[in-house]
Design a protein around this motif. Structure first.
Motif, short mmCIF file in Angstrom:
data_model
loop_
_atom_site.label_atom_id
_atom_site.label_comp_id
_atom_site.label_asym_id
_atom_site.label_seq_id
_atom_site.Cartn_x
_atom_site.Cartn_y
_atom_site.Cartn_z
N PRO A 88 -29.58 -17.95 22.54
CA PRO A 88 -29.62 -18.79 23.73
C PRO A 88 -30.13 -20.21 23.45
O PRO A 88 -29.78 -21.15 24.16
CB PRO A 88 -30.61 -18.09 24.67
CG PRO A 88 -30.91 -16.76 24.05
CD PRO A 88 -30.40 -16.74 22.66
N ASP A 89 -30.94 -20.36 22.40
CA ASP A 89 -31.54 -21.68 22.13
C ASP A 89 -30.77 -22.50 21.11
O ASP A 89 -31.16 -23.62 20.78
CB ASP A 89 -32.98 -21.49 21.65
CG ASP A 89 -33.82 -20.82 22.73
OD1 ASP A 89 -33.63 -21.17 23.91
OD2 ASP A 89 -34.61 -19.92 22.40
N ALA A 90 -29.66 -21.95 20.61
CA ALA A 90 -28.86 -22.72 19.65
C ALA A 90 -28.21 -23.90 20.36
O ALA A 90 -27.82 -23.80 21.53
CB ALA A 90 -27.78 -21.83 19.04
N VAL A 91 -28.11 -25.03 19.66
CA VAL A 91 -27.44 -26.20 20.21
C VAL A 91 -25.93 -26.03 19.98
O VAL A 91 -25.51 -25.68 18.88
CB VAL A 91 -27.95 -27.50 19.53
CG1 VAL A 91 -27.17 -28.71 20.03
CG2 VAL A 91 -29.45 -27.66 19.80
N VAL A 92 -25.15 -26.24 21.05
CA VAL A 92 -23.73 -25.92 20.99
C VAL A 92 -23.01 -26.59 19.83
O VAL A 92 -22.19 -25.98 19.15
CB VAL A 92 -23.05 -26.25 22.34
CG1 VAL A 92 -21.54 -26.31 22.21
CG2 VAL A 92 -23.45 -25.22 23.38
N GLU A 93 -23.32 -27.87 19.57
CA GLU A 93 -22.55 -28.57 18.53
C GLU A 93 -22.80 -28.01 17.13
O GLU A 93 -22.04 -28.27 16.21
CB GLU A 93 -22.82 -30.08 18.56
CG GLU A 93 -24.23 -30.49 18.27
CD GLU A 93 -24.50 -31.93 18.73
OE1 GLU A 93 -23.56 -32.60 19.20
OE2 GLU A 93 -25.65 -32.37 18.61
N ASP A 94 -23.87 -27.22 16.97
CA ASP A 94 -24.12 -26.61 15.66
C ASP A 94 -23.38 -25.29 15.49
O ASP A 94 -23.42 -24.69 14.41
CB ASP A 94 -25.62 -26.33 15.48
CG ASP A 94 -26.44 -27.61 15.50
OD1 ASP A 94 -25.86 -28.67 15.20
OD2 ASP A 94 -27.64 -27.55 15.83
N LEU A 95 -22.74 -24.81 16.55
CA LEU A 95 -22.09 -23.50 16.48
C LEU A 95 -20.66 -23.60 15.97
O LEU A 95 -19.99 -24.61 16.18
CB LEU A 95 -22.06 -22.85 17.86
CG LEU A 95 -23.42 -22.55 18.50
CD1 LEU A 95 -23.23 -21.99 19.91
CD2 LEU A 95 -24.20 -21.57 17.64
N SER A 96 -20.18 -22.53 15.34
CA SER A 96 -18.77 -22.47 14.92
C SER A 96 -17.91 -22.41 16.17
O SER A 96 -18.40 -22.09 17.26
CB SER A 96 -18.54 -21.24 14.07
OG SER A 96 -18.62 -20.09 14.89
N VAL A 97 -16.62 -22.69 16.00
CA VAL A 97 -15.71 -22.64 17.15
C VAL A 97 -15.71 -21.24 17.76
O VAL A 97 -15.68 -21.09 18.98
CB VAL A 97 -14.26 -22.96 16.73
CG1 VAL A 97 -13.45 -23.33 17.94
CG2 VAL A 97 -14.23 -24.06 15.73
N GLY A 98 -15.75 -20.22 16.91
CA GLY A 98 -15.75 -18.85 17.41
C GLY A 98 -16.96 -18.58 18.28
O GLY A 98 -16.85 -17.95 19.34
N ALA A 99 -18.12 -19.07 17.84
CA ALA A 99 -19.33 -18.86 18.62
C ALA A 99 -19.27 -19.65 19.93
O ALA A 99 -19.70 -19.18 20.98
CB ALA A 99 -20.56 -19.27 17.79
#
Ligand SMILES: Nc1ncnc2c1ncn2[C@@H]1O[C@H](COP(=O)(O)OP(=O)(O)OP(=O)(O)O)[C@@H](O)[C@H]1O
Ligand SMILES: [Mg+2]
Length: 504
Positions: free
Chosen positions: A134-145
């Protein structure tokens, strides 16, 4: 919850995007919506989600007229939608994005606070095995995530009907399999899923019902047991060849020489490690690999879009390294970027102007420094016809086009001038089967006209179909270059890094 669309019609000006469409979506089932690019699938889903007002017809929820005035009403009624182009706010965390999604909703759901949003994300993520923090920043996530975050956002509003508009277009094959497993799980828990996809294998894998639309009208339904050929011809109204007929390559002299190319990221971590290879004129080198193993950096380094730490790139004997990007492109390179909305098109410009983005000051579009609008329009009309861009005209904005038709505009622009080198990343992403057939033919034609071609694709089918040689990338390196008849298991192992471990 049972959903029924009756006679839904949606027009844009004189153009009818949806023409008296009937559709029933039953709870606990997956309904695949198929159709060519521009058929009206996204429009129909936007009507259903309350984003567009239907001009005619009605939407019934459990037999009662729904009367949605906006997405807030649709969400409150239990409809969730994951759009064709994601709508996440990149600098925000997952929980913040989920919370934002609720603000449009009237009623109690609006009161979701960040603490609750974090809890909801964790609950849904655990329940479906999404592995999203929940606390991950969206731009750091893979497209799948990011895709899974969009689904969590929709599910957090307690959606009983989930609309997924081409969810797999940007996913790797592994991520796709994970998503399809999630879809099945949702169905088994009673959710209705409307799935839009151009990949017929996915339809066969999860659909319970299939509806096909063409030019705004329902043209038929099919059973999930239908063959890919049957589905394809129902979609485009003719037979489609699912394989590429490709004459033997006749490679000429070396056209592109890449030597010891190295790219570092902002923290000096190598993204591309000492990569060397050649591509001859009249040859297609297809780059295979799991997304994120240096493919993007490779294409961008050849073009000079990202700075290189070491190495040289030569085209037709001339050094490109250090040149301005525009000069590089003008030296005879066509480039199809992997992300058309970010790098390929200007949404607010007309189709005609998008077709001359980098070349408006060249002949025949300009003469003596003066733009010739009539030439711009007539060339645009030719391209639109040749690439079968479904639009009301060349003055329409690129932003008004359907996803697949935007991709066709990028392809038309890059393939309509003489090329020494074509670099195309995910060239057929979002295209319908008929358009894929056409684009594959055009790429082979470019090769046979003497261009060196580099294709980057996360679809192994596409790599194998187009390649004269296959370069497999892993961890920023080309692990090997192999012939196109190399068996898939071997390719799969190479893509997973088996070679490196052998060597170690
Ligand atoms: N806002 C708009 N203004 C004008 N025309 C539009 C608008 N939105 C869509 N259209 C037109 O309606 C048609 C249907 O578009 P839609 O996005 O529904 O297609 P689609 O079936 O989702 O295609 P794709 O598979 O390429 O995503 C297209 O021809 C498009 O140009
Ligand atoms: Mg669409």
């Amino acid at each position: 919850m049972r959903l029924e669309l009756r006679g839904v019609t949606k027009r844009f000006g004189d153009f009818t995007a949806n023409d008296k469409i009937d559709l029933i979506v039953e709870p606990g089932s997956v309904h695949a919506l198929l159709g060519e690019n521009g058929a009206g699938k996204s429009t129909l889903m936007n009507v259903l989600f309350g984003l567009y007002d239907a001009d005619e017809g009605e939407i019934l929820v459990d037999g009662e007229p729904a009367g949605f005035k906006g997405p807030g009403d649709a969400m409150a009624a239990g409809i969730g939608m994951v759009h064709q182009h994601f709508m996440l706010v990149h600098p925000f965390t997952v929980a913040e994005n989920v919370m934002l999604g609720h603000e449009e909703v009237r009623g109690p759901a609006k009161l979701l606070d960040l603490g609750n949003a974090r809890k909801r994300v964790k609950e849904i993520s655990d329940r479906f095995g999404f592995h999203v923090d929940p606390d991950a920043v969206v731009e750091d996530l893979s497209v799948g995530a990011q895709q899974r975050v969009e689904i969590i956002k929709a599910l957090s509003q307690r959606a009983e009907i989930l609309i997924l508009d081409e969810p797999t277009a940007v996913l790797t094959p592994q991520e796709t399999d994970e998503l399809l497993a999630i879809v099945k799980q949702l169905r088994d828990s009673g959710t209705a899923v409307v799935l839009i996809t151009h990949k017929l294998r996915e339809v066969q894998a999860v659909a319970d019902h299939i509806t096909v639309i063409r030019r705004g009208k329902v043209v038929g339904t099919a059973l999930p047991t239908a063959s890919q050929e049957e589905l394809a011809s129902l979609m485009v109204g003719r037979d489609v060849s699912m394989t590429v007929d490709k004459p033997e390559a006749k490679p000429g002299d070396v056209m592109l020489e890449v030597e010891s190319l190295t790219v570092l990221d902002e923290f000096d971590h190598p993204q591309l490690r000492n990569v060397s290879f050649n591509v001859r004129a009249g040859e297609i080198l297809a780059v295979a690999g799991v997304q994120g193993n240096g493919q993007t950096e490779l294409t961008e380094a050849i073009l000079g879009v990202v700075p290189t730490a070491a190495g040289t790139v030569k085209l037709d004997g001339e050094v490109l390294t250090g040149k301005k990007i525009k000069d590089t492109l003008m030296s005879g390179i066509g480039f199809v970027p992997e992300d058309r909305t970010e790098d390929g098109l200007v949404a607010g410009f007309s189709i005609a102007n998008n077709l001359i983005l980098d070349i408006y000051d060249q002949a025949p579009y300009s003469k003596g420094g003066v733009l010739r609008p009539s030439v711009v329009v007539s060339e645009a009309e030719k391209n639109v016809e040749q690439f079968d861009v479904r639009t009301t005209g060349v003055h329409a904005t690129a932003g008004s086009l359907s996803g697949g038709n935007q991709q066709k505009v990028v392809l038309a622009r890059e393939l309509s001038r003489p090329l020494k080198l074509l670099i195309a990343s995910q060239p057929t992403r979002g295209l319908d089967v008929g358009s894929i057939e056409f684009v594959h033919k055009r790429i082979v034609q470019e090769r046979d006209n003497g261009a060196a071609v580099i294709i980057v694709s996360s679809e192994l089918d596409e790599v194998v179909a187009l390649a004269d040689r296959i370069a497999v990338m892993y961890h920023g390196k080309i692990v090997d270059i192999v012939p196109p008849d190399t068996d898939r298991d071997t390719l799969g192992l190479m893509m997973a890094g088996a070679h490196e471990e052998d060597a170690a």
